[in-house]
Design an enzyme around this catalytic site. Structure first.
Site, PDB file in Angstrom:
ATOM      1  N   HIS A  58       0.838  -1.191   0.000  1.00  0.00           N
ATOM      2  CA  HIS A  58       0.000   0.000   0.000  1.00  0.00           C
ATOM      3  C   HIS A  58       0.882   1.254   0.000  1.00  0.00           C
ATOM      4  O   HIS A  58       2.088   1.193   0.269  1.00  0.00           O
ATOM      5  CB  HIS A  58      -0.935  -0.015   1.206  1.00  0.00           C
ATOM      6  CG  HIS A  58      -1.987  -1.079   1.106  1.00  0.00           C
ATOM      7  ND1 HIS A  58      -2.959  -1.269   2.059  1.00  0.00           N
ATOM      8  CD2 HIS A  58      -2.219  -2.012   0.137  1.00  0.00           C
ATOM      9  CE1 HIS A  58      -3.748  -2.266   1.699  1.00  0.00           C
ATOM     10  NE2 HIS A  58      -3.320  -2.739   0.535  1.00  0.00           N
ATOM     11  N   GLU A  60       1.250   3.789   1.944  1.00  0.00           N
ATOM     12  CA  GLU A  60       1.963   4.158   3.174  1.00  0.00           C
ATOM     13  C   GLU A  60       3.262   3.362   3.308  1.00  0.00           C
ATOM     14  O   GLU A  60       4.290   3.887   3.732  1.00  0.00           O
ATOM     15  CB  GLU A  60       1.084   3.874   4.410  1.00  0.00           C
ATOM     16  CG  GLU A  60      -0.278   4.551   4.414  1.00  0.00           C
ATOM     17  CD  GLU A  60      -1.361   3.724   3.738  1.00  0.00           C
ATOM     18  OE1 GLU A  60      -1.086   3.092   2.691  1.00  0.00           O
ATOM     19  OE2 GLU A  60      -2.490   3.709   4.237  1.00  0.00           O
ATOM     20  N   THR A 206     -26.347   5.916 -32.958  1.00  0.00           N
ATOM     21  CA  THR A 206     -24.931   6.205 -33.202  1.00  0.00           C
ATOM     22  C   THR A 206     -24.276   5.057 -33.958  1.00  0.00           C
ATOM     23  O   THR A 206     -23.493   5.265 -34.885  1.00  0.00           O
ATOM     24  CB  THR A 206     -24.205   6.427 -31.846  1.00  0.00           C
ATOM     25  OG1 THR A 206     -24.838   7.516 -31.188  1.00  0.00           O
ATOM     26  CG2 THR A 206     -22.735   6.744 -32.033  1.00  0.00           C
ATOM     27  N   GLY A 312     -27.386  11.089 -27.860  1.00  0.00           N
ATOM     28  CA  GLY A 312     -28.116  11.910 -26.909  1.00  0.00           C
ATOM     29  C   GLY A 312     -29.212  11.183 -26.138  1.00  0.00           C
ATOM     30  O   GLY A 312     -29.460  11.487 -24.968  1.00  0.00           O
ATOM     31  N   LEU A 314     -29.403   7.766 -25.448  1.00  0.00           N
ATOM     32  CA  LEU A 314     -28.815   6.804 -24.511  1.00  0.00           C
ATOM     33  C   LEU A 314     -28.131   7.539 -23.352  1.00  0.00           C
ATOM     34  O   LEU A 314     -28.256   7.145 -22.193  1.00  0.00           O
ATOM     35  CB  LEU A 314     -27.797   5.906 -25.239  1.00  0.00           C
ATOM     36  CG  LEU A 314     -27.189   4.804 -24.371  1.00  0.00           C
ATOM     37  CD1 LEU A 314     -28.248   3.776 -23.968  1.00  0.00           C
ATOM     38  CD2 LEU A 314     -26.035   4.106 -25.089  1.00  0.00           C
TER      39      LEU A 314
HETATM   40  C1  AOF Z   1      -4.774  -0.549  -1.584  1.00  0.00           C
HETATM   41  N1  AOF Z   1      -3.727   0.309  -1.654  1.00  0.00           N
HETATM   42  O1  AOF Z   1      -2.486   1.993  -0.868  1.00  0.00           O
HETATM   43  C2  AOF Z   1      -4.375   1.343   0.351  1.00  0.00           C
HETATM   44  C3  AOF Z   1      -5.503   0.463   0.421  1.00  0.00           C
HETATM   45  O2  AOF Z   1      -6.348  -6.576  -0.107  1.00  0.00           O
HETATM   46  P1  AOF Z   1      -5.371  -5.587   0.385  1.00  0.00           P
HETATM   47  O3  AOF Z   1      -4.576  -6.037   1.543  1.00  0.00           O
HETATM   48  O4  AOF Z   1      -4.491  -5.041  -0.725  1.00  0.00           O
HETATM   49  O5  AOF Z   1      -6.229  -4.362   0.963  1.00  0.00           O
HETATM   50  C4  AOF Z   1      -7.039  -3.614   0.120  1.00  0.00           C
HETATM   51  C5  AOF Z   1      -7.820  -2.586   0.914  1.00  0.00           C
HETATM   52  O6  AOF Z   1      -6.985  -1.770   1.710  1.00  0.00           O
HETATM   53  C6  AOF Z   1      -8.559  -1.639  -0.014  1.00  0.00           C
HETATM   54  O7  AOF Z   1      -9.801  -2.161  -0.359  1.00  0.00           O
HETATM   55  C7  AOF Z   1      -8.677  -0.375   0.827  1.00  0.00           C
HETATM   56  O8  AOF Z   1      -9.841  -0.451   1.598  1.00  0.00           O
HETATM   57  C8  AOF Z   1      -7.465  -0.427   1.774  1.00  0.00           C
HETATM   58  N2  AOF Z   1      -6.387   0.565   1.451  1.00  0.00           N
HETATM   59  N3  AOF Z   1      -5.641  -0.466  -0.560  1.00  0.00           N
HETATM   60  O9  AOF Z   1      -4.929  -1.405  -2.448  1.00  0.00           O
HETATM   61  C9  AOF Z   1      -3.475   1.241  -0.738  1.00  0.00           C
HETATM   62  N4  AOF Z   1      -4.138   2.278   1.287  1.00  0.00           N
HETATM   63 ZN    ZN Z   2      -2.912  -0.429   3.846  1.00  0.00          ZN
END
Ligand code: AOF
Ligand code: ZN
EC number: 3.5.4.26
Length: 380
Positions: A58, A60, A206, A312, A314
């Site tokens: 993630h 962080e 379209t 338009g 749809l």
């Molecule tokens: C992400 N990326 O930077 C953050 C997330 O399945 P996991 O462990 O990858 O967790 C996914 C969940 O973690 C995601 O649905 C969201 O709620 C939280 N934050 N997820 O993929 C990130 N910070």
């Molecule tokens: Zn996380």
């Protein structure tokens, strides 16, 4: 340490930078959110990170790794993250624990996590002595994960409506001539957009008038891995031997949404023999149940992003059913001045202004000579 001295304006600017970081991962995180994070020390950004791909670390964690690589001590910094740190063991351990363990004392959060399984990181960190500020540049942070919010809250794909119109809101002349309303830069950006979606949807009018290929031309979308599915919404199916690009070139990628009756007919079978899919949808109001079609696109084809390109009628049906999450309008500096020319939207007869469908302007930018305006639902 002066982590608590960041002014609201500076905090907003840092968060908007984190949003830009998050966008770098955008193509590869679905169905997870795009998230960006950074560390600030003495008013300077000293580390950055973003979620790079589905299932990977993630934002962080990427940011803390970047800090380590640069010899930065997170305990001397404020962290900015566009989405509340997760508080669960998913594919990766909880970021809330990692942020705490790194010694971060102040945390700025863009928006809370709409995912009930993962949320709670902000509260956890607050309970453990971190100064947590939630809602910094919140609108931009919510817009950043507009797709993720749709995936969590519904069973359908995230839907973008794209249209190009003259200054007087016309998408074609009275004869249906529409090449070209928008300029070259806008048209290039549409091909790029098509390469980022799993399906492109158009109405039968379209389909018949423009005979579109609905693909992403490779020269404009170099990293297109595959072409989007082409969806045609029409009560009247074309003959299988009719001269259409989609039937000639992309039959196996083409899906017709039509009435249950038409889907049971011989014409449907002939189209299926070509390789097309023909789905009969229940009716809803005076048209087809578009929500059902979208849900089936997601459940049967794994479609997470769909792009509606009009026309338009749809476009209005999608919009009025609350099925448009993002409306990208290219306005060309041209005027037709003909009330018989084709309108952006048709099909309603409101008598007072409070019956209007209200949208929110999320972003405006220049695209060559055209102006691109991105609208979202007013309440989003
Ligand atoms: C992400 N990326 O930077 C953050 C997330 O399945 P996991 O462990 O990858 O967790 C996914 C969940 O973690 C995601 O649905 C969201 O709620 C939280 N934050 N997820 O993929 C990130 N910070
Ligand atoms: Zn996380």
């Amino acid at each position: 340490m002066n982590v608590s001295t960041i002014s609201p304006d500076r905090a907003t600017a840092f968060m908007l930078h984190a949003v830009e970081l998050a966008k770098r991962g955008r193509r590869h995180t679905a169905p997870n959110p795009s998230v960006g994070a950074l560390l600030v020390c003495d008013g300077e950004i000293v580390a950055e990170g973003w979620h790079q791909r589905f299932g990977g670390p993630h934002a962080e964690i990427e940011c803390l790794a970047n800090a380590k690589a640069r010899g930065v001590d997170p305990a001397q910094c404020a962290m900015f993250v566009t989405l509340e740190p997760c508080n669960h063991h998913g594919k990766t351990p909880p970021c809330s624990r990692a942020v705490l363990a790194a010694g971060v004392r102040e945390l700025y959060v863009g928006t809370l996590d709409p995912n009930p399984v993962a949320k709670g990181g902000a509260q956890f960190l607050r309970e453990n002595g971190v100064a947590v500020h939630v809602g910094v540049a919140e609108s931009a942070c919510r817009d950043l994960i507009a797709d993720f919010r749709v995936w969590k809250a519904t069973e359908r794909p995230y839907v973008i409506l794209k249209m190009a119109a003259t200054l007087d809101g016309k998408i074609a002349t009275r004869t249906g001539h529409s090449q070209w309303v928008s300029g070259e830069a806008s048209r290039r950006s549409v091909h790029e957009l098509r390469s980022r979606v799993d399906a492109v949807i158009v109405g039968g009018g379209t389909f018949r008038a423009d005979n579109p290929g609905l693909d992403a031309r490779p020269q404009n979308a170099p990293d297109a891995l595959r072409q989007p599915l082409a969806v045609v919404v029409t009560a009247t199916l074309p003959a299988a031997d009719a001269d259409f690009q989609l039937l000639a070139r992309r039959a196996s990628e083409t899906i017709f949404w039509t009435t249950q009756d038409a889907a049971d007919g011989l014409q449907a079978d002939a189209l299926r023999t070509l390789g097309c899919r023909v789905w009969g949808l229940p009716s809803s109001g005076d048209g087809l149940d578009l929500a059902k079609g979208l849900e089936k696109l997601r459940s049967d084809c794994g479609c997470l992003r769909a792009l509606c390109e009009g026309g338009g009628g749809l476009a209005l049906s999608f919009l009025a059913s609350g099925l448009i999450d993002e409306f990208r309008l290219f306005v060309a500096p041209k005027i037709l001045g003909d009330e018989m020319a084709r309108n952006l939207f048709t099909g309603r007869s409101p008598l007072t202004m409070d019956e209007a469908i209200a949208l929110r302007t999320a972003e405006t930018r220049q695209c060559g000579e055209d102006t691109l305006i991105i609208y979202r639902r007013e309440a989003d």
